[in-house]
Design a protein around this motif. Structure first.
Motif: not given
Length: 74
Positions: A39-43, A46-47
């Protein structure tokens, strides 16, 4: 003789399994489950995509403003 070789190899393999499981559990305890990392890498991705998209919009606006200014003066 083969009995002792087999016992030594078995103890060695059990030691490796024990060591790797302790290493895995400790890292899971310290860093958390992989879901949180995903989830952290996905966020983060996305940023980065959002920032790139904003830059592209800004470049397009500057480009269209230059085109409009050039057409008006001609």
């Amino acid at each position: 003789m083969w009995y002792w070789i087999g016992m030594a190899a078995g103890i060695y393999i059990l030691f490796i399994i024990l060591e790797e499981s302790v290493y895995y559990l400790w890292n899971r305890y310290v860093y958390g489950p992989k879901e949180r990392k995903a989830r952290r890498w996905k966020r983060i991705l996305l940023e980065i995509a959002f920032i790139i998209r904003l830059r592209l919009i800004e470049i397009r606006r500057k480009h269209t403003n230059k085109d409009n200014a050039g057409k008006q003066s001609a």
